[in-house]
Design a protein around this motif. Structure first.
Motif, PDB file in Angstrom:
ATOM      1  N   GLY A 109     -31.336 -42.095 -11.755  1.00 23.69           N
ATOM      2  CA  GLY A 109     -32.215 -43.099 -11.477  1.00 23.69           C
ATOM      3  C   GLY A 109     -31.475 -44.137 -10.406  1.00 23.69           C
ATOM      4  N   ASP A 110     -32.490 -45.230  -9.589  1.00 23.72           N
ATOM      5  CA  ASP A 110     -31.788 -46.542  -8.852  1.00 23.72           C
ATOM      6  C   ASP A 110     -30.605 -47.234  -9.033  1.00 23.72           C
ATOM      7  N   ILE A 111     -29.939 -47.376  -9.918  1.00 25.81           N
ATOM      8  CA  ILE A 111     -29.445 -48.591 -10.075  1.00 25.81           C
ATOM      9  C   ILE A 111     -27.974 -47.541 -10.759  1.00 25.81           C
ATOM     10  N   ALA A 112     -27.622 -46.436 -10.354  1.00 23.11           N
ATOM     11  CA  ALA A 112     -25.820 -44.847 -10.328  1.00 23.11           C
ATOM     12  C   ALA A 112     -25.716 -45.676  -9.354  1.00 23.11           C
ATOM     13  N   LEU A 113     -25.144 -46.033  -8.730  1.00 14.38           N
ATOM     14  CA  LEU A 113     -24.459 -46.519  -7.555  1.00 14.38           C
ATOM     15  C   LEU A 113     -23.555 -45.649  -7.561  1.00 14.38           C
ATOM     16  N   PRO A 114     -23.966 -44.298  -6.411  1.00 17.75           N
ATOM     17  CA  PRO A 114     -23.388 -43.469  -5.962  1.00 17.75           C
ATOM     18  C   PRO A 114     -22.355 -44.485  -4.558  1.00 17.75           C
ATOM     19  N   MET A 115     -21.177 -43.323  -5.652  1.00 14.24           N
ATOM     20  CA  MET A 115     -20.184 -43.666  -4.134  1.00 14.24           C
ATOM     21  C   MET A 115     -20.074 -42.351  -3.563  1.00 14.24           C
ATOM     22  N   LEU A 116     -20.968 -42.653  -2.123  1.00 16.05           N
ATOM     23  CA  LEU A 116     -20.939 -41.630  -1.052  1.00 16.05           C
ATOM     24  C   LEU A 116     -19.867 -40.967  -0.288  1.00 16.05           C
ATOM     25  N   PRO A 117     -19.397 -39.726  -0.361  1.00 17.95           N
ATOM     26  CA  PRO A 117     -18.491 -38.935   0.189  1.00 17.95           C
ATOM     27  C   PRO A 117     -18.239 -39.464   2.386  1.00 17.95           C
ATOM     28  N   GLN A 118     -17.158 -40.303   2.623  1.00 16.82           N
ATOM     29  CA  GLN A 118     -16.655 -40.769   3.395  1.00 16.82           C
ATOM     30  C   GLN A 118     -17.459 -39.271   4.703  1.00 16.82           C
ATOM     31  N   GLY A 119     -16.493 -38.907   4.129  1.00 14.01           N
ATOM     32  CA  GLY A 119     -16.518 -36.915   4.808  1.00 14.01           C
ATOM     33  C   GLY A 119     -17.299 -36.352   4.398  1.00 14.01           C
ATOM     34  N   LEU A 120     -17.942 -35.139   5.404  1.00 20.58           N
ATOM     35  CA  LEU A 120     -18.956 -34.409   5.371  1.00 20.58           C
ATOM     36  C   LEU A 120     -18.766 -32.831   4.107  1.00 20.58           C
ATOM     37  N   THR A 121     -17.338 -32.777   4.609  1.00 18.95           N
ATOM     38  CA  THR A 121     -16.606 -31.614   4.217  1.00 18.95           C
ATOM     39  C   THR A 121     -16.599 -31.422   2.297  1.00 18.95           C
ATOM     40  N   PRO A 122     -17.654 -30.490   1.710  1.00 17.01           N
ATOM     41  CA  PRO A 122     -17.656 -30.258   0.822  1.00 17.01           C
ATOM     42  C   PRO A 122     -16.394 -29.072   0.034  1.00 17.01           C
ATOM     43  N   PHE A 123     -15.881 -29.810  -1.217  1.00 17.53           N
ATOM     44  CA  PHE A 123     -14.586 -29.082  -1.598  1.00 17.53           C
ATOM     45  C   PHE A 123     -14.717 -27.416  -1.976  1.00 17.53           C
ATOM     46  N   THR A 124     -16.189 -26.970  -2.032  1.00 22.22           N
ATOM     47  CA  THR A 124     -16.870 -25.598  -1.693  1.00 22.22           C
ATOM     48  C   THR A 124     -18.002 -25.676  -1.354  1.00 22.22           C
ATOM     49  N   VAL A 125     -18.280 -24.639  -1.138  1.00 22.03           N
ATOM     50  CA  VAL A 125     -19.653 -23.746  -1.166  1.00 22.03           C
ATOM     51  C   VAL A 125     -20.327 -22.966  -1.377  1.00 22.03           C
ATOM     52  N   ALA A 126     -21.201 -23.037  -2.191  1.00 17.98           N
ATOM     53  CA  ALA A 126     -22.064 -21.961  -3.211  1.00 17.98           C
ATOM     54  C   ALA A 126     -22.685 -21.171  -2.909  1.00 17.98           C
ATOM     55  N   GLU A 127     -22.631 -20.178  -2.975  1.00 12.36           N
ATOM     56  CA  GLU A 127     -23.932 -19.021  -2.306  1.00 12.36           C
ATOM     57  C   GLU A 127     -24.739 -18.531  -3.685  1.00 12.36           C
ATOM     58  N   PHE A 128     -25.770 -19.185  -3.896  1.00 18.32           N
ATOM     59  CA  PHE A 128     -26.636 -18.261  -4.993  1.00 18.32           C
ATOM     60  C   PHE A 128     -27.287 -17.231  -4.849  1.00 18.32           C
ATOM     61  N   PHE A 129     -27.295 -16.353  -5.522  1.00 16.27           N
ATOM     62  CA  PHE A 129     -28.173 -14.917  -5.095  1.00 16.27           C
ATOM     63  C   PHE A 129     -29.021 -15.393  -6.225  1.00 16.27           C
ATOM     64  N   PRO A 130     -30.907 -14.840  -5.464  1.00 14.32           N
ATOM     65  CA  PRO A 130     -31.688 -14.407  -6.638  1.00 14.32           C
ATOM     66  C   PRO A 130     -30.817 -12.583  -7.648  1.00 14.32           C
ATOM     67  N   THR A 131     -29.953 -11.668  -7.559  1.00 21.40           N
ATOM     68  CA  THR A 131     -29.535 -10.472  -8.045  1.00 21.40           C
ATOM     69  C   THR A 131     -28.151 -11.400  -8.016  1.00 21.40           C
ATOM     70  N   PRO A 132     -28.469 -11.149  -9.839  1.00 20.05           N
ATOM     71  CA  PRO A 132     -26.934 -11.114 -10.397  1.00 20.05           C
ATOM     72  C   PRO A 132     -26.171 -10.804 -10.117  1.00 20.05           C
ATOM     73  N   GLY A 133     -25.077 -10.920  -9.579  1.00 15.77           N
ATOM     74  CA  GLY A 133     -23.594 -10.131  -9.889  1.00 15.77           C
ATOM     75  C   GLY A 133     -22.721  -9.939  -8.548  1.00 15.77           C
ATOM     76  N   VAL A 134     -24.089 -10.873  -7.929  1.00 13.67           N
ATOM     77  CA  VAL A 134     -23.443 -10.854  -5.972  1.00 13.67           C
ATOM     78  C   VAL A 134     -22.192 -11.904  -6.068  1.00 13.67           C
ATOM     79  N   SER A 135     -22.758 -12.865  -6.906  1.00  5.57           N
ATOM     80  CA  SER A 135     -21.967 -14.006  -6.731  1.00  5.57           C
ATOM     81  C   SER A 135     -20.968 -14.679  -8.065  1.00  5.57           C
ATOM     82  N   PRO A 136     -20.368 -15.051  -7.605  1.00  2.00           N
ATOM     83  CA  PRO A 136     -20.701 -15.937  -9.787  1.00  2.00           C
ATOM     84  C   PRO A 136     -22.126 -16.867  -9.483  1.00  2.00           C
ATOM     85  N   TYR A 137     -22.543 -16.854  -8.441  1.00  2.00           N
ATOM     86  CA  TYR A 137     -23.698 -17.931  -9.226  1.00  2.00           C
ATOM     87  C   TYR A 137     -25.549 -17.648  -8.361  1.00  2.00           C
TER      88      TYR A 137
END
Length: 211
Positions: free
Chosen positions: A120-148
């Protein structure tokens, strides 16, 4: 041949028939103003049929948000999750805030739009100051290639922890928002109800915060 921003498009490009400068009047607000519905389609974005084709042929950029509540010192006190009906409509699933980065949209705008879409519009997220993510998750359509796993596509998700300061009003396909103390006995059960690697993303988020 018509060009866009000095680029000569290929005949098959979606913008091949567009005039040069057609997007010059567009502002970032055109991409973030969803009024909670999450269904804004920016000018020049591809339709659902084309999106399905693209998903079969190339990776798609996503943001994945772990919503948290924090105390006055910025320490995480609870982790949020969304309850949604699965794509097949058969079960209720527990997941995180996630969505594509749209054409001509910054990562911060993508985070803000997807938070508003689900909370919703009143959640008031505190957006990150930097753009570096804490991780990058690679989702694949084939199970087992990655955890995602994502049966629809190969998605590359930049993952962020976003403190939520306001009230959450579930929107769109979100049925409810539930919070859990990561130090509580219920936390393992909470993670066990997540699938396709989202539980692993939450564990990495907690490790990144020092919990």
């Amino acid at each position: 041949m018509p060009v866009l921003n000095d680029e000569v498009p290929d005949d098959g490009d979606y913008d091949a028939g567009r005039r040069r400068g057609e997007f010059d009047h567009i502002t970032p607000e055109d991409f973030t103003r969803s009024r909670g519905s999450g269904r804004v389609t920016p000018p020049g974005w591809i339709d659902e049929n084309e999106l399905r084709r693209v998903r079969r042929e190339m990776p798609v950029a996503y943001v994945e948000v772990v919503p948290v509540r924090v105390d006055d010192f910025g320490r995480v006190t609870s982790i949020g999750s969304l309850l949604r009906v699965s794509d097949g409509g058969a079960v209720i699933e527990r997941t995180l805030i996630a969505g594509r980065v749209l054409y001509h949209e910054t990562i911060r705008e993508a985070i803000a739009r997807n938070v508003a879409k689900d909370l919703g519009d009143i959640a008031l997220p505190m957006l990150p100051q930097g753009l570096t993510p804490f991780t990058v998750a690679e989702f694949f359509p084939t199970p087992g290639v990655s955890p995602y796993h994502d049966e629809r596509q190969h998605a590359i998700a930049l993952c962020y922890i976003v403190p939520i300061a306001g009230d959450c009003k579930p929107q769109d396909e979100t049925l409810d928002v539930e919070w859990v103390d990561p130090r509580s006995a219920a936390f393992d059960e909470f993670l066990g109800q997540m699938s396709d690697g989202h539980d692993y993303i939450v564990r990495q988020a907690l490790a990144w915060t020092g919990l």
